[in-house]
Design a protein around this motif. Sequence first.
Motif, short mmCIF file in Angstrom:
data_model
loop_
_atom_site.label_atom_id
_atom_site.label_comp_id
_atom_site.label_asym_id
_atom_site.label_seq_id
_atom_site.Cartn_x
_atom_site.Cartn_y
_atom_site.Cartn_z
N VAL A 146 44.51 37.19 47.36
CA VAL A 146 44.44 38.51 48.01
C VAL A 146 44.83 38.38 49.48
CG1 VAL A 146 42.89 40.39 48.72
CG2 VAL A 146 42.74 39.45 46.40
N GLN A 147 44.29 37.38 50.16
CA GLN A 147 44.63 37.15 51.57
C GLN A 147 46.13 36.89 51.73
OE1 GLN A 147 41.95 33.89 52.28
NE2 GLN A 147 40.30 35.23 52.97
N GLU A 148 46.68 36.12 50.80
CA GLU A 148 48.11 35.82 50.85
C GLU A 148 48.95 37.08 50.65
OE1 GLU A 148 51.26 32.64 48.87
OE2 GLU A 148 49.24 32.78 48.06
N ILE A 149 48.53 37.95 49.73
CA ILE A 149 49.26 39.20 49.48
C ILE A 149 49.25 40.06 50.73
CG2 ILE A 149 49.19 41.37 48.18
CD1 ILE A 149 48.22 39.64 45.75
N PHE A 150 48.10 40.19 51.38
CA PHE A 150 48.03 40.98 52.61
C PHE A 150 48.90 40.34 53.70
CE2 PHE A 150 44.55 43.23 50.68
CZ PHE A 150 44.54 44.46 51.32
N ALA A 151 48.88 39.02 53.82
CA ALA A 151 49.69 38.33 54.83
C ALA A 151 51.18 38.53 54.55
CB ALA A 151 49.34 36.84 54.86
N LEU A 152 51.57 38.44 53.29
CA LEU A 152 52.98 38.65 52.94
C LEU A 152 53.42 40.07 53.28
CD1 LEU A 152 53.07 36.76 49.52
CD2 LEU A 152 54.39 36.16 51.57
N CYS A 153 52.56 41.02 53.01
CA CYS A 153 52.87 42.41 53.34
C CYS A 153 53.02 42.57 54.85
CB CYS A 153 51.78 43.33 52.79
SG CYS A 153 52.11 45.08 53.11
N LEU B 163 46.65 46.55 47.82
CA LEU B 163 46.84 46.73 49.26
C LEU B 163 46.18 48.01 49.78
CD1 LEU B 163 50.55 45.56 49.46
CD2 LEU B 163 48.58 44.41 50.50
N ASN B 164 45.88 48.94 48.90
CA ASN B 164 45.21 50.19 49.28
C ASN B 164 43.69 50.13 49.10
OD1 ASN B 164 47.43 51.78 50.08
ND2 ASN B 164 47.93 52.19 47.94
N ASN B 165 43.19 49.02 48.60
CA ASN B 165 41.77 48.94 48.23
C ASN B 165 40.91 48.46 49.40
OD1 ASN B 165 39.29 48.57 47.00
ND2 ASN B 165 40.18 47.73 45.12
N TYR B 166 40.11 49.38 49.91
CA TYR B 166 39.24 49.09 51.05
C TYR B 166 38.16 48.06 50.71
CZ TYR B 166 36.39 49.88 55.19
OH TYR B 166 35.70 49.70 56.35
N LYS B 167 37.86 47.88 49.44
CA LYS B 167 36.81 46.94 49.04
C LYS B 167 37.11 45.51 49.52
CE LYS B 167 35.18 49.39 44.96
NZ LYS B 167 35.08 49.36 43.49
N TYR B 168 38.38 45.21 49.75
CA TYR B 168 38.71 43.85 50.19
C TYR B 168 38.20 43.54 51.59
CZ TYR B 168 41.24 43.37 45.91
OH TYR B 168 41.54 43.30 44.58
N THR B 169 37.77 44.57 52.33
CA THR B 169 37.19 44.32 53.64
C THR B 169 35.76 43.81 53.53
OG1 THR B 169 36.43 46.60 53.92
CG2 THR B 169 38.65 46.07 54.75
N PHE B 170 35.24 43.73 52.31
CA PHE B 170 33.90 43.17 52.08
C PHE B 170 33.99 41.68 51.82
CE2 PHE B 170 33.34 47.64 51.06
CZ PHE B 170 32.16 47.94 51.69
N GLY B 171 34.47 40.94 52.80
CA GLY B 171 34.42 39.49 52.72
C GLY B 171 35.71 38.77 52.40
N ILE B 172 36.80 39.50 52.11
CA ILE B 172 38.05 38.81 51.80
C ILE B 172 39.03 38.95 52.96
CG2 ILE B 172 40.05 38.71 50.26
CD1 ILE B 172 38.20 39.24 47.93
N CYS C 95 43.74 47.78 58.16
CA CYS C 95 44.32 48.88 58.93
C CYS C 95 45.77 48.60 59.30
CB CYS C 95 43.50 49.16 60.18
SG CYS C 95 41.89 49.89 59.82
N ALA C 96 46.09 47.36 59.63
CA ALA C 96 47.47 46.99 59.97
C ALA C 96 48.40 47.19 58.78
CB ALA C 96 47.52 45.55 60.47
N VAL C 97 47.92 46.82 57.59
CA VAL C 97 48.73 47.01 56.38
C VAL C 97 48.91 48.50 56.11
CG1 VAL C 97 48.72 46.74 53.84
CG2 VAL C 97 48.25 44.79 55.32
N GLU C 98 47.86 49.29 56.25
CA GLU C 98 47.95 50.74 56.06
C GLU C 98 48.98 51.34 57.01
OE1 GLU C 98 46.40 53.05 53.80
OE2 GLU C 98 46.28 51.09 52.83
N GLU C 99 48.91 50.94 58.26
CA GLU C 99 49.85 51.45 59.26
C GLU C 99 51.29 51.05 58.92
OE1 GLU C 99 51.40 53.43 62.41
OE2 GLU C 99 49.32 53.52 61.75
#
Length: 131
Positions: A36-43, A79-88, A95-99
């Motif tokens: 999940v962290q890698e997916i956000f970083a790639l995005c 990438l739209n799932n806010y639940k990932y802010t609970f520890g991942i 917010c940066a990905v959303e923007e």
Amino acid sequence: MKLSPLESKIFGKVCYGFCRDENKRIETVPQEAKIVQEIFALCLSGNSLEKIQDHLRKQGVPSPSGKTEWSRDVLNKLLNNYKYTFGIIDHATYCAVEEMKSSRCRNPNRNIKDVDEWNEQVNLNNYGAML
């Protein structure tokens, strides 16, 4: 990381990167959390959903359903799932990905604030000029 019993209760459906322990508390699954962290970083690095799909396929990372390839829809939902802010991931990353995603939106009207201008553009874009 484990959520509190109350947080676990209101968490709802468990998504990729999380599981419930024997006491039904939500905890992270370390291997999936790294993906999940890698997916956000790639995005955040500017990769499209297709490039992220390709990267995960080349790495041999199965999708949450066990398929060999992740769908664009699954990646987008992740990438739209806010639940990932609970520890991942942290809130700033989310917010940066959303923007970034909103700035890449193909809707030419996304920045229109005036209601009359918006309605005019909707009519032109969807129906042609209204007489």
